[in-house]
Design an enzyme around this catalytic site. Structure first.
Site, PDB file in Angstrom:
ATOM      1  N   ASP A  43      43.925  88.480  13.895  1.00  0.00           N
ATOM      2  CA  ASP A  43      44.934  87.602  13.309  1.00  0.00           C
ATOM      3  C   ASP A  43      46.024  88.421  12.623  1.00  0.00           C
ATOM      4  O   ASP A  43      47.054  87.885  12.220  1.00  0.00           O
ATOM      5  CB  ASP A  43      44.313  86.577  12.367  1.00  0.00           C
ATOM      6  CG  ASP A  43      43.474  87.191  11.261  1.00  0.00           C
ATOM      7  OD1 ASP A  43      43.465  88.420  11.126  1.00  0.00           O
ATOM      8  OD2 ASP A  43      42.810  86.413  10.538  1.00  0.00           O
ATOM      9  N   SER A  44      45.825  89.745  12.545  1.00  0.00           N
ATOM     10  CA  SER A  44      46.897  90.642  12.112  1.00  0.00           C
ATOM     11  C   SER A  44      48.094  90.575  13.054  1.00  0.00           C
ATOM     12  O   SER A  44      49.198  91.017  12.701  1.00  0.00           O
ATOM     13  CB  SER A  44      46.394  92.086  12.045  1.00  0.00           C
ATOM     14  OG  SER A  44      45.871  92.505  13.298  1.00  0.00           O
ATOM     15  N   ASP A  64      39.917  87.049  17.190  1.00  0.00           N
ATOM     16  CA  ASP A  64      39.832  86.489  15.848  1.00  0.00           C
ATOM     17  C   ASP A  64      40.005  84.974  15.888  1.00  0.00           C
ATOM     18  O   ASP A  64      40.865  84.461  16.612  1.00  0.00           O
ATOM     19  CB  ASP A  64      40.943  87.072  14.972  1.00  0.00           C
ATOM     20  CG  ASP A  64      40.406  87.955  13.866  1.00  0.00           C
ATOM     21  OD1 ASP A  64      39.240  87.772  13.464  1.00  0.00           O
ATOM     22  OD2 ASP A  64      41.160  88.832  13.399  1.00  0.00           O
ATOM     23  N   LYS A  97      35.476  86.640  16.228  1.00  0.00           N
ATOM     24  CA  LYS A  97      35.251  87.158  14.878  1.00  0.00           C
ATOM     25  C   LYS A  97      35.689  86.122  13.870  1.00  0.00           C
ATOM     26  O   LYS A  97      36.720  85.465  14.056  1.00  0.00           O
ATOM     27  CB  LYS A  97      36.026  88.461  14.647  1.00  0.00           C
ATOM     28  CG  LYS A  97      35.802  89.049  13.245  1.00  0.00           C
ATOM     29  CD  LYS A  97      36.463  90.405  13.079  1.00  0.00           C
ATOM     30  CE  LYS A  97      37.957  90.323  12.854  1.00  0.00           C
ATOM     31  NZ  LYS A  97      38.310  89.637  11.568  1.00  0.00           N
ATOM     32  N   GLU A 110      35.765  85.269   9.407  1.00  0.00           N
ATOM     33  CA  GLU A 110      35.649  85.809   8.052  1.00  0.00           C
ATOM     34  C   GLU A 110      34.888  84.841   7.159  1.00  0.00           C
ATOM     35  O   GLU A 110      34.905  83.634   7.377  1.00  0.00           O
ATOM     36  CB  GLU A 110      37.037  86.054   7.455  1.00  0.00           C
ATOM     37  CG  GLU A 110      37.874  87.066   8.212  1.00  0.00           C
ATOM     38  CD  GLU A 110      39.260  87.238   7.602  1.00  0.00           C
ATOM     39  OE1 GLU A 110      39.476  86.825   6.440  1.00  0.00           O
ATOM     40  OE2 GLU A 110      40.131  87.796   8.281  1.00  0.00           O
ATOM     41  N   GLU A 152      35.458  95.428   5.431  1.00  0.00           N
ATOM     42  CA  GLU A 152      36.841  95.825   5.138  1.00  0.00           C
ATOM     43  C   GLU A 152      37.036  96.026   3.642  1.00  0.00           C
ATOM     44  O   GLU A 152      36.617  95.196   2.827  1.00  0.00           O
ATOM     45  CB  GLU A 152      37.838  94.783   5.644  1.00  0.00           C
ATOM     46  CG  GLU A 152      39.278  95.172   5.328  1.00  0.00           C
ATOM     47  CD  GLU A 152      40.329  94.319   6.011  1.00  0.00           C
ATOM     48  OE1 GLU A 152      41.527  94.600   5.800  1.00  0.00           O
ATOM     49  OE2 GLU A 152      39.968  93.394   6.749  1.00  0.00           O
TER      50      GLU A 152
END
Length: 273
Positions: A49-50, A88, A117, A119, A186
């Site tokens: 998502d970066s 993501d 992925k 979070e 992270e």
């Protein structure tokens, strides 16, 4: 008949089996050109998502959509043959319910992702268990979580106190028990990254964690010098492609304006005496 051996992608079970055997190398990608170049060197590629920040210039990761990630995933899949592809799940696409999470994860898989992925702390363990039980491999992400930037008060290192470290370790263990095949760590204290890696039976992927992690990942633009002057503390720049690109573009523009490009060899049907 072709005699070339078929190139097979790295699989999720193969990634998990790297624990204690060898390090896992990973980077991000969001376009065909970059993915094509980095594919052969990596174990997995993350469509992060970066992408919101490096491809769209947005201030954080929170506003990229599922559809955007899906299209970038499809482009990366088309460009690659070797690396496992992890996508993501954007903010707001999996937190509402188990059913929402499965529907949106399946959408990314339909665009070629081998895994997704997500979070979150231990609260996301039931979601991971739900997805894995239905055939969708999950890479967890704990510690500094960019999707939690508003509740964390910024991109701040995590796990610096005993209580915070214990909580993150608990998060990682909950995700392992839920069936995640690996955990991204992270922005955590180095000692914590080492401790989590030692206590888990699944791979840890560090980004600003510890060299002891079972693998490492960086944003490709950061490590290639394409993200401007400010980069996170944990980034090592392996090239300065911005400088190279500026030099090349300046030379091109200068030659165009001086009528030095194109030359005869760059033109069609040029009459020669």
């Amino acid at each position: 008949m072709s005699t070339h051996a078929e190139i097979k992608r790295v699989t999720v079970p193969q990634l998990r089996a790297c624990k204690g055997q060898r390090k896992i190398a990973a980077l991000t990608a969001h376009n065909f050109s970059t993915a094509r170049i980095i594919d052969e060197y990596l174990d997995f590629i993350l469509i992060g998502d970066s992408t919101a920040m490096v491809a769209y210039g947005l201030p954080n990761t929170l506003s990229i959509t599922l559809e955007q990630i899906a299209q970038h995933t499809a482009a990366v899949v088309r460009a690659t043959k070797h690396a496992c592809i992890v996508a993501d799940m954007p903010f707001g696409t999996y937190q509402e319910s188990l059913e929402q999470a499965f529907r949106n994860a399946a959408y990314l898989v339909s665009h070629g992702a081998d895994a997704v992925k997500l979070e979150g702390g231990a609260v996301m363990a039931p979601t991971i268990e739900f997805l894995v039980a239905r055939g969708i491999p999950v890479l967890a992400h704990v510690g500094l979580m960019p999707q939690y930037v508003n509740t964390m008060g910024g991109y701040l290192a995590q796990g610096k106190t005993p209580d915070a470290a214990a909580r993150i370790l608990g998060d990682a263990k909950a995700h392992e028990q839920a069936g995640a095949f690996g955990v991204v760590l992270e922005g955590v204290a180095e000692a914590l990254g080492t401790e989590i890696t030692e206590q888990l039976s699944i791979p840890t992927i560090g980004i600003g964690a510890s060299v002891s992690c079972d693998g490492q990942i960086l944003v490709t633009e950061d490590m290639l010098g394409l993200s401007g002057e400010r980069v996170p503390k944990f980034v090592k720049r392996y090239a300065n492609l911005e400088e190279s690109m500026r030099s090349a573009v300046q030379r091109y523009a200068d030659e165009v304006r001086a009528s030095k490009f194109p030359e005869p060899q760059h033109c069609f049907a040029v009459k020669r005496s």
